[in-house]
Design a protein around this motif. Structure first.
Motif, PDB file in Angstrom:
ATOM      1  N   LYS B  78      47.690  41.822  40.723  1.00 46.51           N
ATOM      2  CA  LYS B  78      47.962  42.278  42.196  1.00 46.51           C
ATOM      3  C   LYS B  78      49.471  42.116  42.511  1.00 46.51           C
ATOM      4  CE  LYS B  78      46.331  41.423  46.995  1.00 46.51           C
ATOM      5  NZ  LYS B  78      45.301  40.805  47.810  1.00 46.51           N
ATOM      6  N   PRO B  79      50.105  42.949  42.970  1.00 45.39           N
ATOM      7  CA  PRO B  79      51.305  42.843  43.331  1.00 45.39           C
ATOM      8  C   PRO B  79      52.053  42.141  44.127  1.00 45.39           C
ATOM      9  CG  PRO B  79      50.588  45.060  44.259  1.00 45.39           C
ATOM     10  CD  PRO B  79      49.360  44.289  43.478  1.00 45.39           C
ATOM     11  N   SER B  80      51.223  41.653  45.300  1.00 44.18           N
ATOM     12  CA  SER B  80      51.468  40.658  46.365  1.00 44.18           C
ATOM     13  C   SER B  80      50.288  40.043  46.864  1.00 44.18           C
ATOM     14  CB  SER B  80      52.126  41.549  47.453  1.00 44.18           C
ATOM     15  OG  SER B  80      52.669  40.606  48.337  1.00 44.18           O
ATOM     16  N   VAL B  81      50.291  38.666  46.516  1.00 45.58           N
ATOM     17  CA  VAL B  81      49.078  38.020  46.858  1.00 45.58           C
ATOM     18  C   VAL B  81      49.152  37.295  48.235  1.00 45.58           C
ATOM     19  CG1 VAL B  81      48.436  37.305  44.569  1.00 45.58           C
ATOM     20  CG2 VAL B  81      50.047  36.060  45.926  1.00 45.58           C
ATOM     21  N   HIS B  82      48.089  37.124  48.931  1.00 43.23           N
ATOM     22  CA  HIS B  82      47.974  36.505  50.412  1.00 43.23           C
ATOM     23  C   HIS B  82      47.192  35.431  50.065  1.00 43.23           C
ATOM     24  CE1 HIS B  82      46.448  36.372  54.456  1.00 43.23           C
ATOM     25  NE2 HIS B  82      47.368  36.833  54.706  1.00 43.23           N
ATOM     26  N   ILE B  83      47.258  34.406  50.977  1.00 42.69           N
ATOM     27  CA  ILE B  83      46.425  33.168  51.194  1.00 42.69           C
ATOM     28  C   ILE B  83      45.192  33.335  51.071  1.00 42.69           C
ATOM     29  CG2 ILE B  83      45.712  30.999  52.801  1.00 42.69           C
ATOM     30  CD1 ILE B  83      48.384  30.827  51.606  1.00 42.69           C
ATOM     31  N   SER B  84      44.561  34.574  51.618  1.00 45.55           N
ATOM     32  CA  SER B  84      43.041  34.688  51.398  1.00 45.55           C
ATOM     33  C   SER B  84      42.799  34.818  50.010  1.00 45.55           C
ATOM     34  CB  SER B  84      42.825  35.760  52.294  1.00 45.55           C
ATOM     35  OG  SER B  84      43.421  36.796  51.976  1.00 45.55           O
ATOM     36  N   ASP B  85      43.506  35.121  49.236  1.00 47.40           N
ATOM     37  CA  ASP B  85      43.228  35.356  47.819  1.00 47.40           C
ATOM     38  C   ASP B  85      42.804  34.257  46.997  1.00 47.40           C
ATOM     39  OD1 ASP B  85      45.805  38.022  47.519  1.00 47.40           O
ATOM     40  OD2 ASP B  85      43.631  38.354  48.008  1.00 47.40           O
ATOM     41  N   THR B  86      43.078  33.115  47.456  1.00 48.07           N
ATOM     42  CA  THR B  86      42.871  31.695  46.920  1.00 48.07           C
ATOM     43  C   THR B  86      41.477  31.861  46.677  1.00 48.07           C
ATOM     44  OG1 THR B  86      44.562  30.389  48.061  1.00 48.07           O
ATOM     45  CG2 THR B  86      42.671  29.253  47.191  1.00 48.07           C
ATOM     46  N   ALA B  87      40.966  31.604  45.300  1.00 52.25           N
ATOM     47  CA  ALA B  87      39.448  31.541  44.959  1.00 52.25           C
ATOM     48  C   ALA B  87      39.544  31.460  43.538  1.00 52.25           C
ATOM     49  CB  ALA B  87      38.761  33.179  45.357  1.00 52.25           C
ATOM     50  N   GLU B  88      38.090  31.499  42.982  1.00 41.92           N
ATOM     51  CA  GLU B  88      37.939  31.254  41.574  1.00 41.92           C
ATOM     52  C   GLU B  88      37.699  32.867  41.214  1.00 41.92           C
ATOM     53  OE1 GLU B  88      37.668  28.132  40.084  1.00 41.92           O
ATOM     54  OE2 GLU B  88      37.513  29.025  38.040  1.00 41.92           O
ATOM     55  N   TYR B  89      38.114  33.221  39.868  1.00 44.76           N
ATOM     56  CA  TYR B  89      38.096  34.660  39.494  1.00 44.76           C
ATOM     57  C   TYR B  89      37.419  34.415  37.956  1.00 44.76           C
ATOM     58  CZ  TYR B  89      40.810  36.150  43.182  1.00 44.76           C
ATOM     59  OH  TYR B  89      41.431  36.437  44.514  1.00 44.76           O
ATOM     60  N   PHE B  90      36.330  35.286  38.012  1.00 38.66           N
ATOM     61  CA  PHE B  90      35.451  35.304  36.815  1.00 38.66           C
ATOM     62  C   PHE B  90      35.737  36.824  36.282  1.00 38.66           C
ATOM     63  CE2 PHE B  90      33.724  31.380  36.513  1.00 38.66           C
ATOM     64  CZ  PHE B  90      33.485  30.730  37.847  1.00 38.66           C
ATOM     65  N   CYS B  91      35.976  36.802  34.893  1.00 37.05           N
ATOM     66  CA  CYS B  91      35.648  38.127  34.057  1.00 37.05           C
ATOM     67  C   CYS B  91      34.406  37.959  33.329  1.00 37.05           C
ATOM     68  CB  CYS B  91      37.080  38.031  32.866  1.00 37.05           C
ATOM     69  SG  CYS B  91      37.009  39.512  31.979  1.00 37.05           S
ATOM     70  N   THR B 102      27.964  38.232  30.241  1.00 38.89           N
ATOM     71  CA  THR B 102      28.559  37.005  29.650  1.00 38.89           C
ATOM     72  C   THR B 102      30.066  36.878  30.719  1.00 38.89           C
ATOM     73  OG1 THR B 102      27.711  37.500  27.664  1.00 38.89           O
ATOM     74  CG2 THR B 102      29.524  36.022  27.649  1.00 38.89           C
ATOM     75  N   PHE B 103      30.101  35.584  30.998  1.00 33.73           N
ATOM     76  CA  PHE B 103      31.144  35.237  31.930  1.00 33.73           C
ATOM     77  C   PHE B 103      32.027  34.494  31.122  1.00 33.73           C
ATOM     78  CE2 PHE B 103      29.808  36.493  36.286  1.00 33.73           C
ATOM     79  CZ  PHE B 103      28.521  36.676  36.141  1.00 33.73           C
ATOM     80  N   GLY B 104      33.452  34.582  31.512  1.00 35.65           N
ATOM     81  CA  GLY B 104      34.558  33.808  31.106  1.00 35.65           C
ATOM     82  C   GLY B 104      34.386  32.494  31.829  1.00 35.65           C
ATOM     83  N   THR B 105      35.360  31.349  31.466  1.00 34.76           N
ATOM     84  CA  THR B 105      35.479  29.966  32.036  1.00 34.76           C
ATOM     85  C   THR B 105      36.057  30.016  33.628  1.00 34.76           C
ATOM     86  OG1 THR B 105      37.318  29.722  30.969  1.00 34.76           O
ATOM     87  CG2 THR B 105      35.167  28.914  30.074  1.00 34.76           C
ATOM     88  N   GLY B 106      36.655  31.339  33.712  1.00 35.89           N
ATOM     89  CA  GLY B 106      37.226  31.221  35.285  1.00 35.89           C
ATOM     90  C   GLY B 106      38.571  30.945  35.227  1.00 35.89           C
ATOM     91  N   THR B 107      39.137  31.566  36.130  1.00 37.76           N
ATOM     92  CA  THR B 107      40.503  31.090  36.494  1.00 37.76           C
ATOM     93  C   THR B 107      40.811  30.808  38.060  1.00 37.76           C
ATOM     94  OG1 THR B 107      41.574  32.610  34.943  1.00 37.76           O
ATOM     95  CG2 THR B 107      43.011  32.015  36.779  1.00 37.76           C
ATOM     96  N   ARG B 108      41.071  29.615  38.581  1.00 33.05           N
ATOM     97  CA  ARG B 108      41.448  29.265  39.965  1.00 33.05           C
ATOM     98  C   ARG B 108      42.570  29.798  40.297  1.00 33.05           C
ATOM     99  NH1 ARG B 108      38.725  26.208  43.038  1.00 33.05           N
ATOM    100  NH2 ARG B 108      37.370  25.617  41.669  1.00 33.05           N
ATOM    101  N   LEU B 109      42.792  30.574  41.170  1.00 34.73           N
ATOM    102  CA  LEU B 109      44.072  31.111  41.716  1.00 34.73           C
ATOM    103  C   LEU B 109      44.261  30.494  42.885  1.00 34.73           C
ATOM    104  CD1 LEU B 109      46.309  33.118  41.829  1.00 34.73           C
ATOM    105  CD2 LEU B 109      44.780  34.834  42.958  1.00 34.73           C
ATOM    106  N   THR B 110      45.308  29.764  43.061  1.00 35.75           N
ATOM    107  CA  THR B 110      45.892  29.073  44.275  1.00 35.75           C
ATOM    108  C   THR B 110      47.157  29.755  44.723  1.00 35.75           C
ATOM    109  OG1 THR B 110      45.014  27.011  43.180  1.00 35.75           O
ATOM    110  CG2 THR B 110      46.627  26.754  44.997  1.00 35.75           C
ATOM    111  N   ILE B 111      47.052  30.113  45.940  1.00 39.88           N
ATOM    112  CA  ILE B 111      48.339  30.690  46.475  1.00 39.88           C
ATOM    113  C   ILE B 111      49.021  29.690  47.407  1.00 39.88           C
ATOM    114  CG2 ILE B 111      49.020  32.485  48.299  1.00 39.88           C
ATOM    115  CD1 ILE B 111      47.502  33.301  45.593  1.00 39.88           C
ATOM    116  N   ILE B 112      50.397  29.424  47.202  1.00 40.05           N
ATOM    117  CA  ILE B 112      51.209  28.469  47.765  1.00 40.05           C
ATOM    118  C   ILE B 112      52.008  29.150  48.791  1.00 40.05           C
ATOM    119  CG2 ILE B 112      53.070  26.902  47.282  1.00 40.05           C
ATOM    120  CD1 ILE B 112      52.317  27.355  44.259  1.00 40.05           C
ATOM    121  N   PRO B 113      51.668  28.753  50.191  1.00 40.59           N
ATOM    122  CA  PRO B 113      52.673  29.226  51.386  1.00 40.59           C
ATOM    123  C   PRO B 113      54.120  29.301  51.267  1.00 40.59           C
ATOM    124  CG  PRO B 113      51.009  27.529  52.006  1.00 40.59           C
ATOM    125  CD  PRO B 113      51.155  27.680  50.302  1.00 40.59           C
TER     126      PRO B 113
END
Lengths: 118, 113
Positions: B78-91, B102-113
């Protein structure tokens, strides 16, 4: 779009009791439903595949007598955690696919059930 | 059997900065590829999927992923993240003709203000 409703969202039960979790497809018929378990900060682990009108297929290591799955209709599958123990505490998520399954590429997930056994 | 690797368990990113979440898979047969997002105490929502055709797929909220067959990757960007994008993302991958994801182990995306 396809909606899957999962109930309850949270449940706390005493050790030794049984808990039933429901997964309903609201606007489509789900021939196949899946049950997952998710530990904190971990991925989803498939527990079993539930097929309407037949016995569920359990993944290796999942106790079928402990996690009873019933898929009695095309819109409802239930997961019953029998004689629950604290180690069964987890987040349980169901998902469903319509039609014949193998030809359908998208899955719809329920909102999950957080089970806490005390 | 297929497998999915998400090397980054956590990714902190400043708001409005770009982000890339990595996903690699292995499979002996052709697969479908998915990215799901999970907000706290919720189920998974489909973000985007690759079935066939164009290797670049986009979601309605600005995310995109590119299927790279030679590198067996499906990275999410994503070229420009927003606070609301904070979540866990699974491939996730699904073998064509098979119902299981079959899921990956997930990536926790944390957006810093």
């Amino acid at each position: 779009g396809a909606v899957v409703s999962q109930h309850p969202s949270r449940v706390i039960c005493k050790s030794g009791t049984s808990v039933k979790i429901e997964c309903r497809s609201l606007d489509f018929q789900a021939t196949t439903m899946f049950w997952y378990r998710q530990f904190p900060k971990q991925s989803l682990m498939l527990m079993a595949t539930s097929n309407e009108g037949s016995k569920a297929t359990y993944e290796q290591g999942v106790e079928k007598d402990k996690f009873l799955i019933n898929h009695a209709s095309l819109t409802l599958s239930t997961l019953t955690v029998t004689s629950a123990h604290p180690e069964d505490s987890s987040f349980y998520i169901c998902s469903a696919i319509p039609g014949t399954g193998a030809d359908y590429v998208g899955y719809t997930f329920g909102s999950g059930t957080r089970l806490t056994v005390v | 059997a297929q497998s999915v690797t998400q090397l980054d368990s956590q990714v902190p990113v400043f708001e409005e900065a770009p982000v890339e979440l990595r996903c690699n898979y292995s499979s002996s047969v052709s697969v479908y590829l998915f990215w799901y997002v999970q907000y706290p105490n919720q189920g998974l929502q489909l973000l985007l999927k690759y079935l066939s055709g164009s290797t670049l797929v986009e979601s309605i909220n600005g995310f995109e992923a590119e299927f790279n067959k030679s590198q067996t990757s499906f990275h999410l960007r994503k070229p420009s993240v927003h606070i609301s994008d904070t979540a866990e993302y699974f491939c996730a991958v699904r073998r064509i003709g098979n119902e299981k994801l079959t899921f990956g182990t997930g990536t926790r995306l944390t957006i810093i203000p």
